[in-house]
Design a protein around this motif. Structure first.
Motif, PDB file in Angstrom:
ATOM      1  N   ARG A   1     -21.920 -50.722 -34.576  1.00 61.59           N
ATOM      2  CA  ARG A   1     -20.751 -49.880 -34.266  1.00 61.59           C
ATOM      3  C   ARG A   1     -19.476 -50.715 -34.410  1.00 61.59           C
ATOM      4  NH1 ARG A   1     -20.450 -45.591 -29.477  1.00 61.59           N
ATOM      5  NH2 ARG A   1     -21.355 -44.388 -31.204  1.00 61.59           N
ATOM      6  N   PHE A   2     -18.710 -50.401 -35.423  1.00 64.90           N
ATOM      7  CA  PHE A   2     -17.424 -51.062 -35.649  1.00 64.90           C
ATOM      8  C   PHE A   2     -16.323 -50.250 -34.970  1.00 64.90           C
ATOM      9  CE2 PHE A   2     -20.047 -52.431 -39.227  1.00 64.90           C
ATOM     10  CZ  PHE A   2     -19.791 -53.796 -39.264  1.00 64.90           C
ATOM     11  N   ARG A   3     -15.480 -50.939 -34.192  1.00 67.16           N
ATOM     12  CA  ARG A   3     -14.370 -50.285 -33.503  1.00 67.16           C
ATOM     13  C   ARG A   3     -13.049 -50.824 -34.033  1.00 67.16           C
ATOM     14  NH1 ARG A   3     -15.720 -47.437 -28.951  1.00 67.16           N
ATOM     15  NH2 ARG A   3     -17.811 -47.807 -28.089  1.00 67.16           N
ATOM     16  N   GLY A   4     -12.136 -49.900 -34.308  1.00 65.65           N
ATOM     17  CA  GLY A   4     -10.800 -50.277 -34.750  1.00 65.65           C
ATOM     18  C   GLY A   4      -9.769 -49.424 -34.042  1.00 65.65           C
ATOM     19  N   GLN A   5      -8.698 -49.081 -34.758  1.00 65.95           N
ATOM     20  CA  GLN A   5      -7.658 -48.242 -34.180  1.00 65.95           C
ATOM     21  C   GLN A   5      -7.487 -46.999 -35.040  1.00 65.95           C
ATOM     22  OE1 GLN A   5      -5.577 -48.402 -31.257  1.00 65.95           O
ATOM     23  NE2 GLN A   5      -5.447 -46.309 -32.033  1.00 65.95           N
ATOM     24  N   GLY A   6      -7.833 -45.844 -34.479  1.00 68.68           N
ATOM     25  CA  GLY A   6      -7.597 -44.602 -35.192  1.00 68.68           C
ATOM     26  C   GLY A   6      -6.103 -44.383 -35.378  1.00 68.68           C
TER      27      GLY A   6
ATOM     28  N   PRO B   1     -11.956 -49.732 -39.195  1.00 69.65           N
ATOM     29  CA  PRO B   1     -13.363 -50.138 -39.112  1.00 69.65           C
ATOM     30  C   PRO B   1     -14.190 -49.745 -40.343  1.00 69.65           C
ATOM     31  CG  PRO B   1     -12.978 -48.209 -37.751  1.00 69.65           C
ATOM     32  CD  PRO B   1     -11.641 -48.656 -38.233  1.00 69.65           C
ATOM     33  N   MET B   2     -13.630 -48.884 -41.212  1.00 67.83           N
ATOM     34  CA  MET B   2     -14.367 -48.516 -42.406  1.00 67.83           C
ATOM     35  C   MET B   2     -14.518 -49.704 -43.357  1.00 67.83           C
ATOM     36  SD  MET B   2     -16.068 -46.078 -43.803  1.00 67.83           S
ATOM     37  CE  MET B   2     -15.494 -44.520 -43.117  1.00 67.83           C
ATOM     38  N   LEU B   3     -13.569 -50.626 -43.348  1.00 71.25           N
ATOM     39  CA  LEU B   3     -13.621 -51.758 -44.272  1.00 71.25           C
ATOM     40  C   LEU B   3     -14.763 -52.724 -43.940  1.00 71.25           C
ATOM     41  CD1 LEU B   3      -9.794 -52.352 -44.691  1.00 71.25           C
ATOM     42  CD2 LEU B   3     -11.365 -51.226 -46.283  1.00 71.25           C
ATOM     43  N   PRO B   4     -14.917 -53.190 -42.695  1.00 71.13           N
ATOM     44  CA  PRO B   4     -16.088 -54.030 -42.413  1.00 71.13           C
ATOM     45  C   PRO B   4     -17.399 -53.263 -42.559  1.00 71.13           C
ATOM     46  CG  PRO B   4     -14.874 -53.563 -40.384  1.00 71.13           C
ATOM     47  CD  PRO B   4     -14.012 -53.122 -41.519  1.00 71.13           C
ATOM     48  N   ALA B   5     -17.384 -51.947 -42.302  1.00 75.21           N
ATOM     49  CA  ALA B   5     -18.597 -51.152 -42.490  1.00 75.21           C
ATOM     50  C   ALA B   5     -19.013 -51.172 -43.959  1.00 75.21           C
ATOM     51  CB  ALA B   5     -18.380 -49.718 -42.015  1.00 75.21           C
ATOM     52  N   ALA B   6     -18.042 -50.993 -44.849  1.00 75.41           N
ATOM     53  CA  ALA B   6     -18.340 -50.999 -46.279  1.00 75.41           C
ATOM     54  C   ALA B   6     -18.857 -52.361 -46.731  1.00 75.41           C
ATOM     55  CB  ALA B   6     -17.097 -50.619 -47.067  1.00 75.41           C
ATOM     56  N   GLN B   7     -18.271 -53.414 -46.214  1.00 74.59           N
ATOM     57  CA  GLN B   7     -18.723 -54.755 -46.588  1.00 74.59           C
ATOM     58  C   GLN B   7     -20.141 -55.032 -46.076  1.00 74.59           C
ATOM     59  OE1 GLN B   7     -15.588 -57.948 -46.194  1.00 74.59           O
ATOM     60  NE2 GLN B   7     -14.364 -56.223 -45.428  1.00 74.59           N
TER      61      GLN B   7
ATOM     62  N   ALA C   1     -15.592 -58.065 -39.079  1.00 75.74           N
ATOM     63  CA  ALA C   1     -14.879 -57.258 -38.097  1.00 75.74           C
ATOM     64  C   ALA C   1     -13.630 -57.984 -37.614  1.00 75.74           C
ATOM     65  CB  ALA C   1     -15.798 -56.934 -36.917  1.00 75.74           C
ATOM     66  N   VAL C   2     -13.765 -59.281 -37.305  1.00 76.74           N
ATOM     67  CA  VAL C   2     -12.610 -60.083 -36.873  1.00 76.74           C
ATOM     68  C   VAL C   2     -11.544 -60.108 -37.957  1.00 76.74           C
ATOM     69  CG1 VAL C   2     -11.843 -62.429 -36.318  1.00 76.74           C
ATOM     70  CG2 VAL C   2     -13.905 -61.499 -35.253  1.00 76.74           C
ATOM     71  N   ASP C   3     -11.971 -60.266 -39.199  1.00 76.98           N
ATOM     72  CA  ASP C   3     -11.017 -60.340 -40.308  1.00 76.98           C
ATOM     73  C   ASP C   3     -10.175 -59.075 -40.435  1.00 76.98           C
ATOM     74  OD1 ASP C   3     -12.042 -62.822 -40.881  1.00 76.98           O
ATOM     75  OD2 ASP C   3     -13.275 -62.150 -42.578  1.00 76.98           O
ATOM     76  N   GLU C   4     -10.726 -57.944 -40.011  1.00 77.65           N
ATOM     77  CA  GLU C   4     -10.005 -56.675 -40.118  1.00 77.65           C
ATOM     78  C   GLU C   4      -9.399 -56.227 -38.786  1.00 77.65           C
ATOM     79  OE1 GLU C   4      -9.306 -55.203 -42.830  1.00 77.65           O
ATOM     80  OE2 GLU C   4     -10.589 -56.377 -44.185  1.00 77.65           O
ATOM     81  N   GLY C   5      -9.414 -57.120 -37.789  1.00 71.07           N
ATOM     82  CA  GLY C   5      -8.854 -56.765 -36.497  1.00 71.07           C
ATOM     83  C   GLY C   5      -9.697 -55.766 -35.731  1.00 71.07           C
TER      84      GLY C   5
END
Length: 399
Positions: A215-220, A234-240, A305-309
């Motif tokens: 589960r990747f969490r970011g900011q909607g 969070p879509m970017l780390p999910a894709a990677q 995940a860290v790389d994308e905040g």
């Protein structure tokens, strides 16, 4: 006597999925209820005594329920958009094997039962072989009751809606004690029998396999009003992670790793997701490789995940180590049927029951080699071969 394909023809409209193709039949939904009713009707037509245990598994008895029974069967649920044979073929062959034995005048000296296990695919509540896991105590009852489907309905709530009592789920020593031996027939999920030019095989083993949720969490946020540099998407780390999954499997011999489900929330086209859930399915011929794959991907997920905040949480939903079917039982059936032995990368209720009960599996040829998809198939003649092989097995065990 009906053939297995005759029986399957009776349920071709049940759970047909017009959007995905194939069939979507999930535990306690309308289609699965229809299939339970169909099975009950077929069993009662044959004079079999039908019961449902406290874990929602259905049993049809030839003879009075008693210890040391010979049990066969499979499941009736499916993956989303699955094929017509995965599960139901084993049930249809079990019923027609009894027909064949009766036509031959056989009277078993041990009880014989046909079982239908609940939620084998885990497509609604996420845990595969849930009915057999509960039966054997392989999953905590409280964990099972709290499992939720994509609509937030718990397993306990779904059971109650179906007239069952979730307070009583869990290891069932009475039902377990009745299983002397269990034989599951299943369409092959691969091309082993095609390559061998044979119609029936005996299973040798099941690969270690499991499911994990990342589960990747970011900011909607707004897709148009949020600058690219200001995003925690969070879509970017999910894709990677999806790309990393393929690499992790390729570097380990005999391994498979798949992302077949990815769910963004809230899921709007013009919305940056707040969370993205990614489900990993990992399997290997070498059990230790499964843990290595999950460990490597967990490290990758944390870094990207860290790389994308963003942050990531990893949770195990199920795991089954390598199952090697008992050699004496396996070889006995292989000799009896003059059938080759084959490993499988697919999980089955027989693999769960193997921890507590002598179990075996028979496979029926799948000429496409495709499974969990509408192109899954088995020829009518091969299905009849499967019925004959199962009938011969039941006669051998129950004589």
């Amino acid at each position: 006597m009906s053939s297995p394909t005759d029986l399957l023809a009776e349920i071709t409209t049940v759970g047909a999925d017009g959007a995905r193709g194939g069939y979507s039949r999930h535990v306690f939904d309308r289609s699965e209820h229809e299939l339970r009713e169909w099975f009950t009707g077929q069993a009662e037509k044959r004079g079999l005594q039908v019961t449902t245990d406290r874990n929602a598994n259905v049993w049809a008895w030839w003879g009075e329920p008693a210890p040391d029974a010979v049990v066969t069967g499979s499941h009736l649920d499916s993956v989303p958009g699955g094929g017509a044979f995965d599960g139901p073929l084993g049930v249809a062959c079990s019923l027609t094997a009894i027909d064949l034995l009766r036509a031959e005048g056989f009277e078993p000296s041990r009880p014989v039962a046909v079982s239908v296990f609940a939620e084998e695919e885990g497509s609604r509540f996420g845990v595969p072989c849930l009915g057999s896991r509960l039966l054997t105590g392989a999953i905590d009852p409280d964990v099972a009751r709290d499992l939720r489907d994509p609509d937030g309905v718990t397993f306990a709530e779904a059971m109650r809606s179906s007239g069952l009592a979730p307070d009583h789920v869990g290891r069932d020593d009475e039902s377990l004690g009745r299983i002397g031996q269990f034989v599951e027939l299943h369409v092959e999920q691969g091309r082993g029998l095609v390559d061998l030019d044979r119609s029936v095989a005996v299973a040798s083993s099941i690969l270690a396999h499991g499911r994990w949720r990342f589960r990747f969490r970011g900011q909607g946020n707004h897709a148009g009003a949020t600058l690219m540099d200001d995003r925690s998407d969070p879509m970017l780390p999910a894709a990677q992670l999806v790309s990393a999954t393929r690499r992790a499997a390729f570097t380990r011999d005999g391994s498979r790793a798949t992302v077949g489900r990815l769910v963004p929330t809230p899921g709007g086209t013009n919305v940056i997701a707040s969370t993205v859930d990614v489900w990993l399915d990992a399997r290997s011929e070498h059990g230790e490789h499964v843990g290595e794959i999950v460990g490597e991907l967990t490290e990758v997920a944390q870094q990207i995940a860290v790389d994308e905040g963003c942050t990531v949480q990893v949770s195990e939903e199920s795991y089954t180590p390598t199952v090697s079917f008992e050699a004496g039982f396996r070889d006995d059936l292989s000799g009896l049927l003059d059938a080759p032995t084959l490993p499988t990368g697919a999980g089955h209720d027989a693999g769960v029951l193997a921890a507590t009960t002598p179990t075996a599996m028979l496979f029926v040829r799948n000429p496409t080699g495709i499974s969990h998809a509408p192109d899954e198939f088995a020829e009518a003649g091969d299905c009849l071969d499967g019925t004959r092989a199962l009938a011969r097995t039941l006669r051998h065990l129950a004589a």
